[in-house]
Design an enzyme around this catalytic site. Structure first.
Site, PDB file in Angstrom:
ATOM      1  N   ASP A   1      23.820 -15.885  13.648  1.00  0.00           N
ATOM      2  CA  ASP A   1      23.622 -16.818  14.751  1.00  0.00           C
ATOM      3  C   ASP A   1      22.586 -17.872  14.327  1.00  0.00           C
ATOM      4  O   ASP A   1      21.913 -17.745  13.302  1.00  0.00           O
ATOM      5  CB  ASP A   1      23.197 -16.069  16.028  1.00  0.00           C
ATOM      6  CG  ASP A   1      23.533 -16.861  17.293  1.00  0.00           C
ATOM      7  OD1 ASP A   1      23.755 -18.088  17.195  1.00  0.00           O
ATOM      8  OD2 ASP A   1      23.560 -16.269  18.386  1.00  0.00           O
TER       9      ASP A   1
ATOM     10  N   GLU B   1      21.974 -19.646  27.760  1.00  0.00           N
ATOM     11  CA  GLU B   1      21.177 -18.672  27.018  1.00  0.00           C
ATOM     12  C   GLU B   1      19.902 -18.298  27.789  1.00  0.00           C
ATOM     13  O   GLU B   1      19.902 -18.224  29.014  1.00  0.00           O
ATOM     14  CB  GLU B   1      20.890 -19.192  25.607  1.00  0.00           C
ATOM     15  CG  GLU B   1      22.190 -19.455  24.840  1.00  0.00           C
ATOM     16  CD  GLU B   1      22.000 -19.789  23.366  1.00  0.00           C
ATOM     17  OE1 GLU B   1      21.121 -19.210  22.708  1.00  0.00           O
ATOM     18  OE2 GLU B   1      22.766 -20.625  22.855  1.00  0.00           O
TER      19      GLU B   1
END
Ligand code: BGC
Ligand code: BGC
Length: 660
Positions: A334, A536
């Site tokens: 990521d 997020e």
């Protein structure tokens, strides 16, 4: 090895380890004649080169042999470049060629200027041309988060976020959405998406709850696999096939509140406390389903588990993923997540992540630093050549299976599919199917157009494409406003209804005068309220409460209508405060995306309500995130709950409290 803890039970036996596989590859390539022919880039010269003996360019040759042949020709620098994924804002096409970069991405909001299909196609094409101009002409792979449509591209169709698709429970619909998303994405030359999210969120305070299909691993498995099938299509080599990347492996939905290791975040990028049995039972199954459906890349999770950051966890990324799940594709890291493995020690972080099983690193910006660390580690022997060959071999294997060597350039003729009416119809259908009716007074729904000549509409989310689309729309965090093409709920209502729609964002109807000077009242009012866009950890919420503005909107409109319908635009269940006690109907619309008409379709009765809660609806914030022994523990509505248009519980799942 000791930092990884004791060896654990592996579910399956007899799995060939990656290292063994590489030995086979390497010996295969020794028997291939290494030529120094420099392959050129056009398809015609590619086939000429193949005829001349460049095995890796021969579409007829077995994939393994092509990979082995290519690996045998590559210098160390070329291999390290293949393992590098850089955000387009941090690298030019020339640098992609110079550093032999294997992959480029657009992060959230990483659009070209202008943000048009043609500009996207040209941008991707320029990187690809650069990659093809290198000595071996290895195509780069361009990736993007197409998580609810090609959502960074202006005027692409924005589908409901996965939470809404979870409410539909409809794998065929999800597969069709995957297909449409792939077509719109591939039309701009992009053949790789960082989706679907296969998290199984256990705490809806998490800012990524809406990116997941729901709290039940079976539902996530069913719909996740459907999305993979849709994105990739029947044939990975088709120019409309987009490689899926289930994420974030593994346990991202199980992190505990307050454990985030990122400043300002609470639960996102936190620590998963689940013991191994839970991890396997709740968080792993969707990956098995996705791999069975053909996913060939997977993204590691920012979160931590027993051994620290997942990105550095060889047990999870290699033993479980490669061993137990027999995953054969590549693992991508990521965004700058490798950096977090050993904070302050970048070299050590790179070494540990690569050895744990990360094959391709989303750097995302300082690629020279990364290449220096990686190269240094190979030189020092901290990362073996065999491990590099294994990682590169996996990446090349997928590129070959995707047909990128044969057809690397963006297609010419798909652009008219972007934002097509067919895709908008599909999204509208999905929106209607995703709506969950939590409560309704008898006879209120569907709204009877003939008996309602005036309808009051209020709420900041009622006429706002940005809000109804949520995060990951045009920009990373999303934003309110006219950020892209679409139909708002207000617009849809106006188009569908014979009634006069009186609309005020804040529900301030005082300024509207009636002909006889009496206060404005109506039989039915609709308030469209809910969450503002976020993504997020910025969406981690300790309150799950409606804003004061929204509470006021409900109060204001309440006093003017006989019956009030509240439509919630939200990425997750919200705590229903007192203002809801006196509401006649509650419709959860989730984050529907660009086609607001779907909401009006269920309100007007054009479509029946059929959506069911993909998450337990908590009664109070205190009951969120705790383990439930019963579906109604601390809940107002249990998972799976939803009413039909006439107010009957679907599938006999009842509300947790009488009177709700
Ligand atoms: C990027 C996103 C990424 C995020 C990570 C943003 O700047 O646009 O793609 O997920 O950073 O923090
Ligand atoms: C997110 C990923 C995403 C990546 C690239 C990260 O911050 O966690 O889900 O794919 O950024 O945008």
């Amino acid at each position: 090895m000791s930092r990884f803890g004791p060896r654990r039970y592996l579910g399956r036996s007899g799995v060939v380890s990656g290292a063994t596989a590489v030995v086979v590859l390497l010996s295969a390539c020794n028997t291939t004649t290494a030529t120094t022919v420099v392959p050129a880039n056009t398809p015609s010269s590619v086939s000429a080169a193949a005829v001349a003996g460049d095995r890796y360019l021969d579409p007829q040759a077995p994939v393994d042999e092509r990979v082995a042949d290519l690996l045998g020709r590559m210098s160390l620098d070329e291999k390290l470049g293949q393992m590098t994924l850089v955000e387009k804002g941090s690298i030019s096409p020339d640098q992609v060629a110079e550093y032999h970069i294997g992959a480029v991405l657009s992060g959230g909001g990483g659009s070209p200027r202008p943000n048009t299909p043609l500009a996207w196609r040209e941008m991707v094409g320029a990187y690809q041309t650069a990659a093809l101009s290198t000595r071996l002409g290895i195509p780069m792979l361009y990736g993007v988060d197409a998580i609810h449509g090609h959502n960074n591209l202006r005027d692409a169709v924005i589908f409901p976020h996965n939470v809404g698709l979870g409410a539909t429970g409809d794998p065929e619909l999800v597969e069709a959405i995957g297909r449409a998303t792939a077509i719109e994405t591939a039309a701009t030359g992009i053949r790789w998406t960082y989706s679907p999210v296969l998290a199984v969120p256990q705490d809806v305070r998490w800012g990524r709850t809406y990116e997941a299909f729901g709290e039940d691993p079976e539902l996530v498995s069913l719909l996740g696999a459907a999305m993979v099938r849709g994105l990739q299509g029947e044939n990975l080599t088709a120019d409309t096939s987009v490689l899926a990347t289930p994420k974030h492996f593994v346990g991202d939905g199980g992190t505990a509140w307050g454990t985030s290791t990122s400043a300002g975040y609470q639960i996102d990028q936190g620590v998963t406390l689940a013991p191994e049995t839970d991890l396997r039972a709740n968080h792993l199954p969707p990956y098995e389903a996705a791999f069975e459906a053909g996913a060939l890349s997977v993204m590691a999770s920012y979160s931590s588990w027993e051994n620290g950051k997942v990105h550095g966890d060889r047990f999870l990324l290699t033993e479980v993923l490669r061993g137990d799940l027999s995953f054969g594709g590549f693992v991508v890291s990521d965004w700058a997540a490798v950096d977090q493995v050993l904070p302050g020690d970048y070299y050590g972080s790179v070494v540990q992540s690569i050895n744990a099983g990360i094959d391709l690193v989303m750097v995302p910006s300082e690629f020279e630093l990364f290449l220096t660390a990686l190269g240094g580690a190979v030189e020092q022997g901290d990362i073996t050549q065999a491990r590099v060959d294994e990682a590169v071999g996996r990446i090349l294997d997928v590129k070959i299976r995707m047909g990128l060597f044969e057809s690397p350039m963006p297609p010419e003729d798909l652009i008219n599919q972007i934002g097509s009416s067919e895709h908008r119809e599909l999204a509208r259908q999905a929106v209607a199917e995703s709506a969950v009716l939590l409560k309704t007074s008898p006879g209120l729904l569907p709204i009877d157009k003939d008996s309602t000549d005036t309808l009051l509409l209020a709420g900041t989310a009622a006429n706002d494409i940005g809000i109804q689309s949520g995060g990951w729309t045009i920009s990373w965090q999303g934003s309110s406003g006219e950020i892209t093409e679409g139909t708002t709920i207000y617009e849809a209502l106006t188009a569908a209804s014979g009634a006069d729609i009186v609309f005020d964002r804040f529900g301030r109807f005082d300024s509207f005068t009636t002909l006889d000077g009496s206060p404005l009242v109506a039989p039915i009012g609709i308030a469209v309220v809910g969450e503002r866009p976020y993504a997020e950890g910025r969406g981690d919420s300790g309150s799950l409460a409606l804003s004061e503005t929204d509470v006021e909107v409900i109060r204001r409109i309440r006093s003017r209508v006989d019956q009030l319908i509240v439509v919630l635009i939200t990425g997750r269940p919200l705590i229903l405060g007192e203002e809801f006690a006196d509401v006649d109907a509650i419709v959860v619309a989730w984050l529907p995306g660009s086609e607001g008409t779907g909401i009006v379709d269920v309100l007007s009765g054009l479509q029946a309500f059929g959506g069911r809660l993909p998450y337990t609806w908590p009664k109070s914030i205190d009951s969120v995130g705790s383990i439930r022994s019963d579906p109604c523990d601390g809940a107002t509505y249990p998972v799976g709950y939803g009413l039909s248009t006439d107010g009957l519980a679907l599938d006999d799942t009842n509300a947790c409290e009488v009177g709700q």
